[in-house]
Design an enzyme around this catalytic site. Structure first.
Site, mmCIF file in Angstrom:
data_model
loop_
_atom_site.group_PDB
_atom_site.id
_atom_site.type_symbol
_atom_site.label_atom_id
_atom_site.label_comp_id
_atom_site.label_asym_id
_atom_site.label_seq_id
_atom_site.Cartn_x
_atom_site.Cartn_y
_atom_site.Cartn_z
ATOM 1 N N GLY A 1 0.840 -1.200 0.000
ATOM 2 C CA GLY A 1 0.000 0.000 0.000
ATOM 3 C C GLY A 1 0.872 1.245 0.000
ATOM 4 O O GLY A 1 1.873 1.298 0.703
ATOM 5 N N ARG B 1 0.982 -5.171 -5.138
ATOM 6 C CA ARG B 1 1.114 -6.219 -4.126
ATOM 7 C C ARG B 1 1.603 -7.529 -4.767
ATOM 8 O O ARG B 1 1.290 -8.620 -4.323
ATOM 9 C CB ARG B 1 -0.221 -6.428 -3.410
ATOM 10 C CG ARG B 1 -0.653 -5.208 -2.596
ATOM 11 C CD ARG B 1 -1.722 -5.530 -1.587
ATOM 12 N NE ARG B 1 -2.230 -4.346 -0.904
ATOM 13 C CZ ARG B 1 -1.663 -3.766 0.148
ATOM 14 N NH1 ARG B 1 -0.564 -4.269 0.653
ATOM 15 N NH2 ARG B 1 -2.210 -2.701 0.708
ATOM 16 N N MET C 1 -8.053 2.471 8.928
ATOM 17 C CA MET C 1 -7.281 1.295 8.482
ATOM 18 C C MET C 1 -6.306 0.843 9.569
ATOM 19 O O MET C 1 -6.421 1.241 10.729
ATOM 20 C CB MET C 1 -6.535 1.625 7.198
ATOM 21 C CG MET C 1 -7.403 1.665 5.970
ATOM 22 S SD MET C 1 -6.382 1.979 4.509
ATOM 23 C CE MET C 1 -7.542 1.575 3.207
ATOM 24 N N THR D 1 4.655 2.245 5.883
ATOM 25 C CA THR D 1 3.291 1.746 5.991
ATOM 26 C C THR D 1 2.508 2.613 6.967
ATOM 27 O O THR D 1 3.029 2.933 8.050
ATOM 28 C CB THR D 1 3.227 0.272 6.453
ATOM 29 O OG1 THR D 1 1.876 -0.020 6.860
ATOM 30 C CG2 THR D 1 4.138 -0.048 7.622
ATOM 31 N N ARG E 1 -5.009 -2.611 9.413
ATOM 32 C CA ARG E 1 -4.993 -4.083 9.421
ATOM 33 C C ARG E 1 -5.078 -4.618 10.850
ATOM 34 O O ARG E 1 -6.026 -4.283 11.537
ATOM 35 C CB ARG E 1 -3.744 -4.586 8.690
ATOM 36 C CG ARG E 1 -3.921 -6.000 8.190
ATOM 37 C CD ARG E 1 -2.978 -6.331 7.080
ATOM 38 N NE ARG E 1 -3.629 -6.173 5.786
ATOM 39 C CZ ARG E 1 -2.995 -5.982 4.644
ATOM 40 N NH1 ARG E 1 -1.698 -5.876 4.627
ATOM 41 N NH2 ARG E 1 -3.655 -5.886 3.532
ATOM 42 N N ASP F 1 5.554 -5.135 5.854
ATOM 43 C CA ASP F 1 6.094 -6.469 6.161
ATOM 44 C C ASP F 1 6.126 -7.411 4.951
ATOM 45 O O ASP F 1 7.051 -8.222 4.828
ATOM 46 C CB ASP F 1 5.340 -7.109 7.350
ATOM 47 C CG ASP F 1 3.835 -7.110 7.157
ATOM 48 O OD1 ASP F 1 3.345 -6.512 6.179
ATOM 49 O OD2 ASP F 1 3.146 -7.725 7.996
ATOM 50 N N ARG G 1 -25.588 13.018 18.171
ATOM 51 C CA ARG G 1 -25.518 11.712 17.504
ATOM 52 C C ARG G 1 -24.333 10.898 17.994
ATOM 53 O O ARG G 1 -23.384 11.439 18.558
ATOM 54 C CB ARG G 1 -25.322 11.895 15.995
ATOM 55 C CG ARG G 1 -26.562 12.316 15.286
ATOM 56 C CD ARG G 1 -26.282 12.494 13.811
ATOM 57 N NE ARG G 1 -27.486 12.937 13.129
ATOM 58 C CZ ARG G 1 -27.515 13.464 11.919
ATOM 59 N NH1 ARG G 1 -26.393 13.625 11.248
ATOM 60 N NH2 ARG G 1 -28.644 13.822 11.375
ATOM 61 N N GLU H 1 -10.197 -1.069 11.426
ATOM 62 C CA GLU H 1 -10.823 -2.062 10.537
ATOM 63 C C GLU H 1 -10.616 -3.499 11.015
ATOM 64 O O GLU H 1 -11.420 -4.381 10.717
ATOM 65 C CB GLU H 1 -10.265 -1.906 9.120
ATOM 66 C CG GLU H 1 -8.743 -2.157 9.042
ATOM 67 C CD GLU H 1 -8.156 -2.015 7.651
ATOM 68 O OE1 GLU H 1 -8.893 -1.681 6.705
ATOM 69 O OE2 GLU H 1 -6.939 -2.251 7.513
ATOM 70 N N ASP I 1 3.253 -0.971 11.763
ATOM 71 C CA ASP I 1 3.316 -2.264 12.468
ATOM 72 C C ASP I 1 4.634 -3.011 12.276
ATOM 73 O O ASP I 1 4.701 -4.223 12.495
ATOM 74 C CB ASP I 1 2.138 -3.151 12.028
ATOM 75 C CG ASP I 1 2.128 -3.413 10.530
ATOM 76 O OD1 ASP I 1 2.909 -2.762 9.800
ATOM 77 O OD2 ASP I 1 1.324 -4.252 10.080
ATOM 78 N N ASP J 1 0.233 1.598 8.633
ATOM 79 C CA ASP J 1 -0.161 0.736 9.759
ATOM 80 C C ASP J 1 0.816 0.860 10.941
ATOM 81 O O ASP J 1 0.473 0.516 12.063
ATOM 82 C CB ASP J 1 -0.215 -0.735 9.320
ATOM 83 C CG ASP J 1 -1.174 -0.961 8.168
ATOM 84 O OD1 ASP J 1 -1.987 -0.058 7.894
ATOM 85 O OD2 ASP J 1 -1.116 -2.036 7.538
HETATM 86 O O1 F6P Z 1 -1.161 -1.911 4.803
HETATM 87 C C1 F6P Z 1 -1.701 -0.697 4.481
HETATM 88 C C2 F6P Z 1 -3.174 -0.788 4.283
HETATM 89 O O2 F6P Z 1 -3.649 0.519 3.992
HETATM 90 C C3 F6P Z 1 -3.966 -1.413 5.438
HETATM 91 O O3 F6P Z 1 -4.178 -0.518 6.481
HETATM 92 C C4 F6P Z 1 -5.210 -1.845 4.724
HETATM 93 O O4 F6P Z 1 -5.835 -2.932 5.394
HETATM 94 C C5 F6P Z 1 -4.700 -2.288 3.392
HETATM 95 O O5 F6P Z 1 -3.486 -1.615 3.178
HETATM 96 C C6 F6P Z 1 -5.625 -2.002 2.237
HETATM 97 O O6 F6P Z 1 -5.069 -2.578 1.107
HETATM 98 P P1 F6P Z 1 -5.481 -2.251 -0.382
HETATM 99 O O7 F6P Z 1 -4.783 -0.983 -0.764
HETATM 100 O O8 F6P Z 1 -4.951 -3.410 -1.158
HETATM 101 O O9 F6P Z 1 -6.962 -2.114 -0.425
#
Ligand code: F6P
Length: 342
Positions: free
Chosen positions: A11, A72, A169, A125, A171, A103, A162, A222, A129, A127
């Protein structure tokens, strides 16, 4: 003149271009030319490449995404993939390769290093992570978007009394949710690292209502899982070349459950790709620039099968094996911060 190859995989995240610019500019000073492989590992696999000149990188530190594209593509799943990459690098006269990614991309880099490819990894990333580095390129830029989204949602949640849910995002890691929740003042913060119960979220919202705060902002990653649901909520069940299904939809699931239990409107905003796009923050530009320079330095010093890692104020060369040994989840003491401020 030594020749470096560079690629970005997985990503995209804001800051990749700033790293490419640093590699090309610092490389030029050190007498290194740079060949960009296009679309992640697909580039060396299919020999898709173009030289990156000093003119190409002019001003790109402020541009999100990646000028060399990403994908990917997993060469380890392609028959003879490793051999094809090794042959491309040899034919192209690549002395060393710099791979930017998360990763998955770095896992391939480590595998290729085992086959003798001289490689340096750079963590990027949203994420955040990747183990051994305090931060990865892109995380803080995404965090800014998450924070601004919460700020904006807060005004509507307050005005209309509300419950507004923001899905982000990340992961399986809760960095964006946790620090976004802290920075944006979310009233309820939900992380993939801790399973949550809908009844508990309902209780927290009711307690707020009873204490005179009839609105509520909820941030949910997510990858979050409620205690009474098996598995994560998927946007798509098919998996990518690294075996990951696309996550998404837990925010709406929570909204449906809460709507059935509460007498106030519950709405969802899924931030999705908005949090990956746009200009990098100054932190990411600086981190990416430092990582790019360090990657060239490590390669010229003969340090391979390593990753650039931010540890405190310093950039260290950590073995890729160590960086990939486990996923970096949120620090529990930081998670406590979100609870304290709720
Ligand atoms: O790893 C980065 C990320 O944005 C995650 O947070 C998310 O789950 C995933 O990529 C989304 O992937 P794609 O771009 O393939 O929809």
């Amino acid at each position: 003149m030594p020749q470096a190859g560079i690629l970005s995989g997985g990503g995209d995240s804001p800051g990749i271009n700033a790293a490419i610019r640093a590699v090309v500019r610092y490389g030029a000073r050190k007498g290194v030319s740079v060949l960009g492989f296009l679309e992640g590992w697909k580039g060396p696999l299919e020999d898709l490449a173009r030289p990156i000149s000093l003119e190409d990188v002019q001003g790109i530190h402020r541009v999100g995404g990646t000028i060399i594209g990403t994908s990917r593509t997993n060469p380890l799943k392609v028959e003879g993939g490793v051999e094809r990459i090794v042959a491309t690098l040899k034919r192209r006269g690549i002395d060393f390769l710099i791979a930017l990614g998360g990763d998955d991309t770095l896992g391939v880099a480590h595998r290729l290093a085992g086959d003798g490819v001289r490689i340096v990894g750079v963590p990027q990333t949203i994420d955040n992570d990747i183990a051994t580095t305090d931060y990865s390129i892109g995380f803080f830029s995404a965090l800014e978007v998450v924070t601004e989204a919460l700020d904006r949602l807060h005004t509507t949640a307050f005005s209309h009394r509300r419950v507004l849910i923001l899905e982000v995002m990340g992961r399986d890691s809760g960095w964006l949710s946790l620090l976004g929740g802290v920075a944006g003042g979310a009233d309820v913060t939900l992380l993939p690292e801790e399973r949550f119960s809908v009844a508990d979220v309902e209780r927290r919202i009711r307690e707020r209502q009873e204490s005179g705060r009839p609105f509520c902002t909820v941030i949910i990653a997510e990858g979050c899982q409620p205690t009474d649901l098996e598995g994560q909520v998927l946007a798509e069940s098919s998996v990518d070349a690294f075996g990951h299904a696309r996550l998404g939809g837990i925010g709406q699931c929570l909204a449906n459950e809460l709507t059935a239990r509460l007498d106030v409107p519950v709405r969802v905003t899924n931030l999705a790709y908005l949090q990956r796009g746009g200009s990098p923050t100054s932190f990411d530009r600086i981190l990416a620039t430092r990582f790019g320079v360090a990657a060239v330095d490590f390669a010229l010093a003969g340090k391979f099968d390593v990753m650039t890692a931010l540890q405190g104020m310093k950039i260290e060369a950590v073995p890729l094996a160590e960086a990939l040994s486990h996923q970096r989840t949120v620090d529990p003491w930081l998670a406590d911060l979100a609870d304290i401020l709720e």
